[in-house]
Design a protein around this motif. Structure first.
Motif, PDB file in Angstrom:
ATOM      1  N   ALA A   1       8.111   3.995  -8.467  1.00  0.00           N
ATOM      2  CA  ALA A   1       9.415   3.341  -8.646  1.00  0.00           C
ATOM      3  C   ALA A   1       9.550   2.814 -10.072  1.00  0.00           C
ATOM      4  CB  ALA A   1       9.582   2.207  -7.641  1.00  0.00           C
ATOM      5  N   GLY A   2       8.446   2.340 -10.629  1.00  0.00           N
ATOM      6  CA  GLY A   2       8.469   1.846 -12.003  1.00  0.00           C
ATOM      7  C   GLY A   2       8.773   2.957 -13.002  1.00  0.00           C
ATOM      8  N   THR A   3       8.192   4.137 -12.779  1.00  0.00           N
ATOM      9  CA  THR A   3       8.481   5.254 -13.692  1.00  0.00           C
ATOM     10  C   THR A   3       9.928   5.715 -13.532  1.00  0.00           C
ATOM     11  OG1 THR A   3       7.731   6.961 -12.129  1.00  0.00           O
ATOM     12  CG2 THR A   3       6.075   6.031 -13.623  1.00  0.00           C
ATOM     13  N   LEU A   4      10.444   5.620 -12.304  1.00  0.00           N
ATOM     14  CA  LEU A   4      11.839   5.997 -12.073  1.00  0.00           C
ATOM     15  C   LEU A   4      12.768   5.026 -12.808  1.00  0.00           C
ATOM     16  CD1 LEU A   4      13.218   8.238 -10.445  1.00  0.00           C
ATOM     17  CD2 LEU A   4      13.535   6.590  -8.601  1.00  0.00           C
ATOM     18  N   THR A   5      12.432   3.742 -12.777  1.00  0.00           N
ATOM     19  CA  THR A   5      13.215   2.745 -13.507  1.00  0.00           C
ATOM     20  C   THR A   5      13.192   3.030 -15.000  1.00  0.00           C
ATOM     21  OG1 THR A   5      12.795   1.033 -11.844  1.00  0.00           O
ATOM     22  CG2 THR A   5      13.418   0.283 -14.044  1.00  0.00           C
ATOM     23  N   ALA A   6      12.024   3.413 -15.503  1.00  0.00           N
ATOM     24  CA  ALA A   6      11.904   3.746 -16.926  1.00  0.00           C
ATOM     25  C   ALA A   6      12.773   4.948 -17.275  1.00  0.00           C
ATOM     26  CB  ALA A   6      10.448   4.018 -17.276  1.00  0.00           C
ATOM     27  N   MET A   7      12.857   5.912 -16.380  1.00  0.00           N
ATOM     28  CA  MET A   7      13.728   7.067 -16.607  1.00  0.00           C
ATOM     29  C   MET A   7      15.194   6.638 -16.636  1.00  0.00           C
ATOM     30  SD  MET A   7      11.912  10.002 -14.205  1.00  0.00           S
ATOM     31  CE  MET A   7      13.085  11.291 -14.659  1.00  0.00           C
ATOM     32  N   GLU A   8      15.567   5.768 -15.705  1.00  0.00           N
ATOM     33  CA  GLU A   8      16.951   5.291 -15.653  1.00  0.00           C
ATOM     34  C   GLU A   8      17.319   4.530 -16.925  1.00  0.00           C
ATOM     35  OE1 GLU A   8      17.172   4.749 -10.768  1.00  0.00           O
ATOM     36  OE2 GLU A   8      16.604   3.056 -12.066  1.00  0.00           O
ATOM     37  N   GLU A   9      16.391   3.702 -17.395  1.00  0.00           N
ATOM     38  CA  GLU A   9      16.665   2.871 -18.565  1.00  0.00           C
ATOM     39  C   GLU A   9      16.748   3.697 -19.852  1.00  0.00           C
ATOM     40  OE1 GLU A   9      13.531   0.024 -18.433  1.00  0.00           O
ATOM     41  OE2 GLU A   9      14.572  -1.296 -17.002  1.00  0.00           O
ATOM     42  N   SER A  10      16.104   4.865 -19.864  1.00  0.00           N
ATOM     43  CA  SER A  10      16.104   5.691 -21.076  1.00  0.00           C
ATOM     44  C   SER A  10      16.964   6.945 -20.913  1.00  0.00           C
ATOM     45  CB  SER A  10      14.664   6.105 -21.429  1.00  0.00           C
ATOM     46  OG  SER A  10      14.053   6.805 -20.344  1.00  0.00           O
ATOM     47  N   LEU A  11      17.817   6.955 -19.899  1.00  0.00           N
ATOM     48  CA  LEU A  11      18.608   8.146 -19.593  1.00  0.00           C
ATOM     49  C   LEU A  11      19.506   8.560 -20.759  1.00  0.00           C
ATOM     50  CD1 LEU A  11      19.388  10.253 -17.461  1.00  0.00           C
ATOM     51  CD2 LEU A  11      21.137   8.658 -16.635  1.00  0.00           C
ATOM     52  N   ALA A  12      20.039   7.585 -21.481  1.00  0.00           N
ATOM     53  CA  ALA A  12      20.951   7.901 -22.589  1.00  0.00           C
ATOM     54  C   ALA A  12      20.221   8.170 -23.900  1.00  0.00           C
ATOM     55  CB  ALA A  12      21.940   6.747 -22.782  1.00  0.00           C
ATOM     56  N   ASP A  13      18.896   8.096 -23.868  1.00  0.00           N
ATOM     57  CA  ASP A  13      18.097   8.227 -25.083  1.00  0.00           C
ATOM     58  C   ASP A  13      17.468   9.622 -25.148  1.00  0.00           C
ATOM     59  OD1 ASP A  13      16.429   7.994 -27.235  1.00  0.00           O
ATOM     60  OD2 ASP A  13      15.158   6.428 -26.380  1.00  0.00           O
ATOM     61  N   PRO A  14      17.803  10.436 -26.166  1.00  0.00           N
ATOM     62  CA  PRO A  14      17.209  11.779 -26.276  1.00  0.00           C
ATOM     63  C   PRO A  14      15.791  11.767 -26.848  1.00  0.00           C
ATOM     64  CG  PRO A  14      18.698  11.409 -28.101  1.00  0.00           C
ATOM     65  CD  PRO A  14      18.806  10.191 -27.211  1.00  0.00           C
ATOM     66  N   GLY A  15      15.274  10.582 -27.127  1.00  0.00           N
ATOM     67  CA  GLY A  15      13.931  10.454 -27.678  1.00  0.00           C
ATOM     68  C   GLY A  15      12.852  10.669 -26.634  1.00  0.00           C
ATOM     69  N   PRO A  16      11.611  10.304 -26.962  1.00  0.00           N
ATOM     70  CA  PRO A  16      10.472  10.631 -26.091  1.00  0.00           C
ATOM     71  C   PRO A  16      10.315   9.741 -24.860  1.00  0.00           C
ATOM     72  CG  PRO A  16       9.712   9.440 -28.024  1.00  0.00           C
ATOM     73  CD  PRO A  16      11.173   9.712 -28.242  1.00  0.00           C
ATOM     74  N   ARG A  17      11.023   8.611 -24.787  1.00  0.00           N
ATOM     75  CA  ARG A  17      10.799   7.670 -23.682  1.00  0.00           C
ATOM     76  C   ARG A  17      11.068   8.309 -22.325  1.00  0.00           C
ATOM     77  NH1 ARG A  17      14.483   3.135 -23.945  1.00  0.00           N
ATOM     78  NH2 ARG A  17      13.260   2.326 -22.207  1.00  0.00           N
ATOM     79  N   PHE A  18      12.153   9.037 -22.218  1.00  0.00           N
ATOM     80  CA  PHE A  18      12.482   9.665 -20.933  1.00  0.00           C
ATOM     81  C   PHE A  18      11.419  10.688 -20.547  1.00  0.00           C
ATOM     82  CE2 PHE A  18      14.416  12.652 -18.045  1.00  0.00           C
ATOM     83  CZ  PHE A  18      15.185  11.868 -17.206  1.00  0.00           C
ATOM     84  N   ALA A  19      11.019  11.508 -21.502  1.00  0.00           N
ATOM     85  CA  ALA A  19      10.006  12.528 -21.225  1.00  0.00           C
ATOM     86  C   ALA A  19       8.695  11.904 -20.774  1.00  0.00           C
ATOM     87  CB  ALA A  19       9.779  13.389 -22.463  1.00  0.00           C
ATOM     88  N   GLU A  20       8.297  10.813 -21.420  1.00  0.00           N
ATOM     89  CA  GLU A  20       7.048  10.153 -21.049  1.00  0.00           C
ATOM     90  C   GLU A  20       7.128   9.605 -19.626  1.00  0.00           C
ATOM     91  OE1 GLU A  20       4.407  10.285 -22.717  1.00  0.00           O
ATOM     92  OE2 GLU A  20       5.035  10.832 -24.741  1.00  0.00           O
TER      93      GLU A  20
END
Length: 236
Positions: A127-146
């Motif tokens: 769930a924590g990784t899913l939250t991280a994906m949601e928070e970085s959804l608008a960011d094309p940088g590496p955060r979403f991929a990680e």
């Protein structure tokens, strides 16, 4: 001798190979000539050649010059070599298709097992990784991929099968390179988040068939996205 310099020598030599200067089955120039060309010692060149030989790019012959191997013999599990192999491939989608096939063979069963074995701690981490994906959804940088990769690694860990985990591990470095490329596309990020939510729902319900089905559908979507929106770019 610097490991970094040996890596640079290997990278420069690989670039010369992929540029067509040294085609498959061609002999490399003498080590001293390569050393002068790359501005390093002969020993550094030798270590670079050994590194490429370890990835199937070259065959080292005792007392003779090294030979460039056919592209199909190059390792698909080293990120640098994979990119080089992709540049020389006549079929841009061959490698990404095979990567998704390998993931599908492992991760669908992993999801099935994780649905029966995931603990509350596992589900909380996912769930924590899913939250991280949601928070970085608008960011094309590496955060979403990680975060995306962390989710899949978390599902593998929750399956608690050392053999499946060992089979998945060599794919992670390649996945990291590919995901950094595909995650630049906002539609692909949306698709990934959608399927990760559905996979987590199935895991929380401890429904193995549903978890396997959602992971399979996620793999299908991934392949479609690569074919339609990225092509072979992640492998070039």
């Amino acid at each position: 001798m610097s490991t970094r310099r040996a890596d640079d020598a290997a990278r420069n030599l690989l670039a010369s190979i992929t540029d067509g200067e040294f085609p498959p089955r061609a002999e490399l120039p003498p080590e001293q000539q390569l050393a002068e060309r790359f501005g390093v010692s002969r020993l550094t060149v030798r270590e670079g050649i050994r590194a490429l030989a370890g990835h199937g790019v070259l065959t080292v012959r005792h007392g003779k010059r090294s030979v460039v191997n056919p592209v199909e013999e190059w390792s698909p599990l080293d990120a640098e070599v994979l990119r080089a192999r992709g540049r020389l491939s006549g079929n841009a989608l061959e490698l990404p298709t095979q990567l998704v096939e390998a993931r599908r063979a492992i991760e669908v069963e992993v999801a099935r097992l994780a649905a029966t074995r995931a603990t509350d701690e596992d589900l909380s981490a996912l769930a924590g990784t899913l939250t991280a994906m949601e928070e970085s959804l608008a960011d094309p940088g590496p955060r979403f991929a990680e975060a995306d990769l962390a989710f899949h690694a978390g599902v593998v860990a929750a399956a608690r099968n050392v053999y499946l985990a060992a089979a998945y591990r060599p794919l992670e470095q390649v996945l990291h390179v590919v995901r950094l490329e595909t995650s630049r596309d906002p539609q692909i990020r949306e698709h990934a988040l959608h399927w990760h939510r559905r996979i987590l729902e199935a895991l929380r319900a401890h429904d193995p068939d549903r978890a396997a089905e959602q992971m399979l559908l996620h793999m299908h979507q991934t392949l479609e996205d690569i074919a339609e929106r990225v092509g072979g770019a992640a492998f070039r």
